[in-house]
Scaffold this motif. Structure first.
Motif, mmCIF file in Angstrom:
data_model
loop_
_atom_site.group_PDB
_atom_site.id
_atom_site.type_symbol
_atom_site.label_atom_id
_atom_site.label_comp_id
_atom_site.label_asym_id
_atom_site.label_seq_id
_atom_site.Cartn_x
_atom_site.Cartn_y
_atom_site.Cartn_z
ATOM 1 N N ARG A 127 99.171 94.350 72.304
ATOM 2 C CA ARG A 127 100.477 94.488 72.949
ATOM 3 C C ARG A 127 100.874 95.943 73.152
ATOM 4 N NH1 ARG A 127 102.092 90.304 69.438
ATOM 5 N NH2 ARG A 127 103.216 91.817 68.152
ATOM 6 N N ALA A 128 100.616 96.798 72.155
ATOM 7 C CA ALA A 128 101.033 98.196 72.268
ATOM 8 C C ALA A 128 100.318 98.884 73.429
ATOM 9 C CB ALA A 128 100.751 98.931 70.957
ATOM 10 N N ARG A 129 99.033 98.679 73.530
ATOM 11 C CA ARG A 129 98.256 99.289 74.620
ATOM 12 C C ARG A 129 98.709 98.746 75.979
ATOM 13 N NH1 ARG A 129 93.070 98.598 77.189
ATOM 14 N NH2 ARG A 129 91.922 100.575 77.359
ATOM 15 N N THR A 130 98.915 97.434 76.052
ATOM 16 C CA THR A 130 99.349 96.821 77.310
ATOM 17 C C THR A 130 100.723 97.360 77.726
ATOM 18 O OG1 THR A 130 98.107 94.808 76.824
ATOM 19 C CG2 THR A 130 99.880 94.636 78.446
ATOM 20 N N ALA A 131 101.622 97.530 76.751
ATOM 21 C CA ALA A 131 102.961 98.021 77.067
ATOM 22 C C ALA A 131 102.912 99.433 77.643
ATOM 23 C CB ALA A 131 103.831 97.995 75.821
ATOM 24 N N LEU A 132 102.079 100.290 77.068
ATOM 25 C CA LEU A 132 101.993 101.665 77.578
ATOM 26 C C LEU A 132 101.374 101.695 78.974
ATOM 27 C CD1 LEU A 132 100.911 103.694 74.422
ATOM 28 C CD2 LEU A 132 103.174 103.480 75.444
ATOM 29 N N LEU A 133 100.352 100.893 79.194
ATOM 30 C CA LEU A 133 99.750 100.837 80.521
ATOM 31 C C LEU A 133 100.744 100.280 81.546
ATOM 32 C CD1 LEU A 133 96.163 99.536 79.635
ATOM 33 C CD2 LEU A 133 96.842 101.863 80.270
ATOM 34 N N ALA A 134 101.540 99.296 81.128
ATOM 35 C CA ALA A 134 102.544 98.734 82.038
ATOM 36 C C ALA A 134 103.608 99.777 82.375
ATOM 37 C CB ALA A 134 103.199 97.515 81.411
ATOM 38 N N ALA A 183 99.449 104.278 66.870
ATOM 39 C CA ALA A 183 100.583 104.104 67.778
ATOM 40 C C ALA A 183 101.790 104.933 67.368
ATOM 41 C CB ALA A 183 100.982 102.625 67.831
ATOM 42 N N ALA A 184 101.834 105.406 66.124
ATOM 43 C CA ALA A 184 103.021 106.129 65.646
ATOM 44 C C ALA A 184 103.335 107.366 66.485
ATOM 45 C CB ALA A 184 102.861 106.491 64.179
ATOM 46 N N PRO A 185 102.379 108.276 66.722
ATOM 47 C CA PRO A 185 102.715 109.438 67.567
ATOM 48 C C PRO A 185 103.013 109.046 69.006
ATOM 49 C CG PRO A 185 100.365 109.407 67.065
ATOM 50 C CD PRO A 185 101.000 108.380 66.190
ATOM 51 N N LEU A 186 102.383 107.987 69.486
ATOM 52 C CA LEU A 186 102.667 107.522 70.840
ATOM 53 C C LEU A 186 104.100 107.012 70.944
ATOM 54 C CD1 LEU A 186 99.315 105.674 71.509
ATOM 55 C CD2 LEU A 186 100.163 107.610 72.808
ATOM 56 N N ARG A 187 104.581 106.349 69.881
ATOM 57 C CA ARG A 187 105.954 105.847 69.893
ATOM 58 C C ARG A 187 106.946 107.008 69.979
ATOM 59 N NH1 ARG A 187 105.875 103.230 65.393
ATOM 60 N NH2 ARG A 187 105.146 101.297 66.299
ATOM 61 N N ARG A 188 106.639 108.089 69.281
ATOM 62 C CA ARG A 188 107.541 109.246 69.319
ATOM 63 C C ARG A 188 107.597 109.867 70.702
ATOM 64 N NH1 ARG A 188 105.322 110.017 64.044
ATOM 65 N NH2 ARG A 188 103.699 111.408 64.855
ATOM 66 N N ALA A 202 106.973 107.983 73.507
ATOM 67 C CA ALA A 202 107.464 106.941 74.429
ATOM 68 C C ALA A 202 108.972 106.989 74.571
ATOM 69 C CB ALA A 202 107.023 105.562 73.946
ATOM 70 N N HIS A 203 109.684 107.288 73.496
ATOM 71 C CA HIS A 203 111.146 107.297 73.558
ATOM 72 C C HIS A 203 111.688 108.371 74.513
ATOM 73 C CE1 HIS A 203 111.234 105.125 69.406
ATOM 74 N NE2 HIS A 203 110.973 104.315 70.408
ATOM 75 N N PRO A 204 111.251 109.636 74.418
ATOM 76 C CA PRO A 204 111.753 110.610 75.398
ATOM 77 C C PRO A 204 111.301 110.313 76.828
ATOM 78 C CG PRO A 204 110.112 111.624 73.956
ATOM 79 C CD PRO A 204 110.463 110.301 73.351
ATOM 80 N N VAL A 205 110.105 109.737 76.997
ATOM 81 C CA VAL A 205 109.675 109.369 78.355
ATOM 82 C C VAL A 205 110.598 108.291 78.922
ATOM 83 C CG1 VAL A 205 107.847 108.252 79.694
ATOM 84 C CG2 VAL A 205 107.269 110.060 78.076
ATOM 85 N N ALA A 206 110.920 107.297 78.102
ATOM 86 C CA ALA A 206 111.855 106.265 78.552
ATOM 87 C C ALA A 206 113.212 106.877 78.875
ATOM 88 C CB ALA A 206 112.002 105.183 77.482
ATOM 89 N N GLY A 207 113.627 107.864 78.074
ATOM 90 C CA GLY A 207 114.887 108.546 78.355
ATOM 91 C C GLY A 207 114.860 109.267 79.685
ATOM 92 N N LEU A 208 113.724 109.894 80.012
ATOM 93 C CA LEU A 208 113.592 110.570 81.308
ATOM 94 C C LEU A 208 113.673 109.568 82.458
ATOM 95 C CD1 LEU A 208 110.769 113.190 80.630
ATOM 96 C CD2 LEU A 208 113.122 113.691 81.335
ATOM 97 N N VAL A 209 113.077 108.400 82.263
ATOM 98 C CA VAL A 209 113.136 107.369 83.306
ATOM 99 C C VAL A 209 114.590 106.966 83.559
ATOM 100 C CG1 VAL A 209 112.524 104.989 83.876
ATOM 101 C CG2 VAL A 209 110.811 106.506 82.867
ATOM 102 N N VAL A 210 115.344 106.765 82.490
ATOM 103 C CA VAL A 210 116.747 106.376 82.640
ATOM 104 C C VAL A 210 117.560 107.487 83.295
ATOM 105 C CG1 VAL A 210 118.854 105.785 81.382
ATOM 106 C CG2 VAL A 210 116.678 104.756 80.717
ATOM 107 N N LEU A 211 117.323 108.735 82.875
ATOM 108 C CA LEU A 211 118.040 109.860 83.490
ATOM 109 C C LEU A 211 117.726 109.968 84.983
ATOM 110 C CD1 LEU A 211 117.747 112.634 80.745
ATOM 111 C CD2 LEU A 211 119.809 111.400 81.446
ATOM 112 N N ALA A 212 116.468 109.730 85.344
ATOM 113 C CA ALA A 212 116.107 109.761 86.768
ATOM 114 C C ALA A 212 116.852 108.674 87.537
ATOM 115 C CB ALA A 212 114.597 109.598 86.927
#
Length: 315
Positions: free
Chosen positions: A300-307, A205-210, A212-222
């Motif tokens: 939980r980690a897998r479910t969160a990414l799919l969600a 999950a470590a590389p996925l977390r890295r 996930a943060h910029p993707v979440a940032g893109l969502v907020v910017l949108a």
């Protein structure tokens, strides 16, 4: 991480402390749900033009709606002094005014209820000594941010009373939206950190977390870019995708000077930027979900990414 509460060791938590953390987490999640509804109500007031119907900021006395015909008439007469009435709603009568009034009144009432839903349990947990060490400052900050949101909301609404304006300032609209998103994020993050204070995600999950943060940032910017689209009603000017008037980048994208003004006041640029950010966020979220589904075991980690991927795709 930025919104994490103070760390704790699972061995150091008593049964009572663990129960307190779960109770506070449930409370914060309820408040976060109320904030989500508040954002939706704010969107509805923007779409219907209801936000300017109440021209007074009365945090206490404004809790009650008008209780007499004379009070309705007084508020209607106030509304008739602003440009929105003259240029958009002239002649729609007291009945028309009441239709837009009730939505804005509900929006403001819901904000007051959020304040009570936060303050009263906060006082209760505090007096009973059930707030974990180091968390009191965070909870006070959340309460102050909620109060500031009310003040920023009035600051935004007041811009709609200016001469030749029929809507609020897009800049103030985006500040209001941005603060709401910040408050929502802090509530969710704090609650989930209290519920799950120790990460148990697998090493994959470590590389996925890295990512996930910029993707979440893109969502907020949108979302914030969408605030400018709403503020300018830019969404009405182009109705094809991915091309805009037959072009990938619309004509007139950079027509304003200085150039930075195009990002906030140029309809073509504002809608293009919103589309671009949303597309990048969608691609990133779907890629993240696909990677997580392949690399992570059930949990939980897998479910969160799919969600995340599913929610962004739905949006």
């Amino acid at each position: 991480m930025p919104f994490d509460p103070p760390p704790s060791s699972p061995l150091s938590l008593s049964t009572r402390e663990a129960a307190d953390r779960r109770a506070i987490a449930r409370w914060l999640l309820v408040v976060a749900g109320m904030v989500w509804i508040m954002i939706a109500l704010g969107g509805a007031t923007r779409l219907t033009g209801s936000g300017l119907s109440i021209m007074e900021w009365a945090p206490l006395s404004g809790t009650l709606p008008p209780l007499s015909h004379a009070e309705w008439q007084r508020l209607y007469d106030l509304y008739r002094t602003i440009p929105q009435y003259e240029l958009v709603n002239r002649g729609f009568g007291l009945e028309g005014f009441q239709r837009i009034f009730w939505l804005e009144w509900t929006h403001r009432l819901w904000g007051r209820l959020i304040g009570l839903a936060f303050l009263l349990p906060l006082v209760w947990f505090w007096v009973r000594g059930r707030i974990p060490a180091g968390l009191k400052g965070r909870l006070v900050l959340l309460f102050l941010l909620g109060g500031a949101q009310g003040a920023v909301g009035w600051f935004m609404v007041a811009s709609g009373f200016e001469a030749d304006r029929t809507t609020v300032s897009p800049y103030r609209l985006v500040v209001h939206l941005g603060l709401a998103l910040l408050l929502y994020a802090m509530l969710i993050w704090t609650a989930m950190s209290l519920r799950h204070p120790h990460r148990d995600a697998p090493p994959a999950a470590a590389p996925l977390r890295r990512l996930a943060h910029p993707v979440a940032g893109l969502v907020v910017l949108a979302m914030l870019a969408g605030g400018f689209v709403a503020g300018l009603r830019a969404g009405l000017d182009y109705n094809t995708f991915p091309l805009m008037d037959g072009r990938l980048v619309p004509a007139g994208y950079a027509m304003l000077s200085p150039f930075w003004q195009n990002f906030t006041t140029n309809v073509a640029a504002v809608q293009f930027n919103h589309r671009l950010l949303a597309t990048l966020a969608g691609i990133g979220a779907l890629a993240l979900a696909a990677w997580g589904a392949r690399a992570l075991p059930a949990g939980r980690a897998r479910t969160a990414l799919l969600a995340l991927g599913g929610t962004v795709a739905l949006q």
